[in-house]
Design a protein around this motif. Structure first.
Motif, mmCIF file in Angstrom:
data_model
loop_
_atom_site.group_PDB
_atom_site.id
_atom_site.type_symbol
_atom_site.label_atom_id
_atom_site.label_comp_id
_atom_site.label_asym_id
_atom_site.label_seq_id
_atom_site.Cartn_x
_atom_site.Cartn_y
_atom_site.Cartn_z
ATOM 1 N N GLN A 20 4.155 8.243 -5.168
ATOM 2 C CA GLN A 20 3.663 8.976 -4.528
ATOM 3 C C GLN A 20 3.981 9.321 -3.136
ATOM 4 O O GLN A 20 4.034 10.850 -2.970
ATOM 5 C CB GLN A 20 2.306 8.274 -4.401
ATOM 6 N N LEU A 21 4.072 8.706 -2.358
ATOM 7 C CA LEU A 21 4.630 9.415 -0.682
ATOM 8 C C LEU A 21 5.612 10.259 -0.710
ATOM 9 O O LEU A 21 6.123 11.730 -0.616
ATOM 10 C CB LEU A 21 5.280 8.147 0.149
ATOM 11 N N ILE A 22 6.478 10.220 -1.529
ATOM 12 C CA ILE A 22 7.883 11.137 -1.392
ATOM 13 C C ILE A 22 7.183 12.267 -2.445
ATOM 14 O O ILE A 22 7.752 13.433 -1.856
ATOM 15 C CB ILE A 22 9.322 10.486 -2.589
ATOM 16 N N GLU A 23 6.308 12.153 -3.812
ATOM 17 C CA GLU A 23 5.916 13.706 -4.249
ATOM 18 C C GLU A 23 5.098 14.244 -2.534
ATOM 19 O O GLU A 23 5.155 15.367 -2.659
ATOM 20 C CB GLU A 23 4.882 13.126 -5.481
ATOM 21 N N GLU A 24 4.301 13.456 -2.369
ATOM 22 C CA GLU A 24 2.957 14.575 -1.185
ATOM 23 C C GLU A 24 4.087 14.902 -0.606
ATOM 24 O O GLU A 24 3.754 15.554 0.632
ATOM 25 C CB GLU A 24 2.519 12.985 -0.788
#
Length: 177
Positions: A20-24
């Protein structure tokens, strides 16, 4: 006879924060980071825009919507037969995460009692037989036996017993019985 105790970290161990962090981060910064591309980097090296990183981590529902790590639910249910499980998260760094983490645990791990959830600032006070965590800054102070859960930022660390996934963690802990 007292059951042995295990403290289990949330982010990077129970909750897949990397995905999720990479996506955001990619969406907000226009980057093209990937899990493979950040392997072996520190968090500071992987996410260079620190202000953006903190803005993402302080965004409402970020922690509430994290995916569950593969096999985590079944593994904790199995371990709970022979161990007392505590969920321990250094959550106070991101105060918005406190309620979100409690809600996330209630949804995905309803068999963990509220008394066994510890949201803190520093894990140095945690005194369990085992600590499963992805950060050496927590494992280095472990009063029991530290178990390092593999994450992109600890790939090159070798001074703690490593498990790569929940099946390995269960196998290691069941060997201690």
């Amino acid at each position: 006879m007292r059951k042995k105790t295990i403290a289990v970290d949330m982010d990077g161990v129970l909750a897949d924060i990397e995905t999720q962090l990479i996506e955001e981060y990619n969406k907000e910064y226009g980057m093209n980071l990937s899990k493979e591309g950040i392997q072996g980097l520190s968090e500071e090296e992987a996410f260079k825009e620190r202000a953006l990183l903190h803005r993402i981590l302080n965004k409402g529902n970020f922690f509430r919507n994290l995916p569950v790590m593969p096999d985590a639910v079944e593994s904790l249910q199995e371990l709970q037969k022979n161990f007392e499980i505590f969920i321990v998260s250094a959550a106070t760094e991101f105060p918005i995460s406190l309620a979100e983490k409690v809600e996330w645990l209630a949804e995905h791990f309803p068999f963990i009692k509220w008394e066994n959830i510890v949201l803190c600032g520093s894990k140095r006070i945690i005194n369990t037989d085992y600590l499963i965590d992805d950060h050496c800054k927590n494992l280095d102070y472990c009063m029991g036996k530290p178990i390092m859960f593999t994450a992109f930022h600890n790939i090159n660390k070798t001074h703690h017993l490593r498990v790569n996934n929940w099946k390995e963690a269960v196998a290691v802990l069941n060997e201690t019985l």
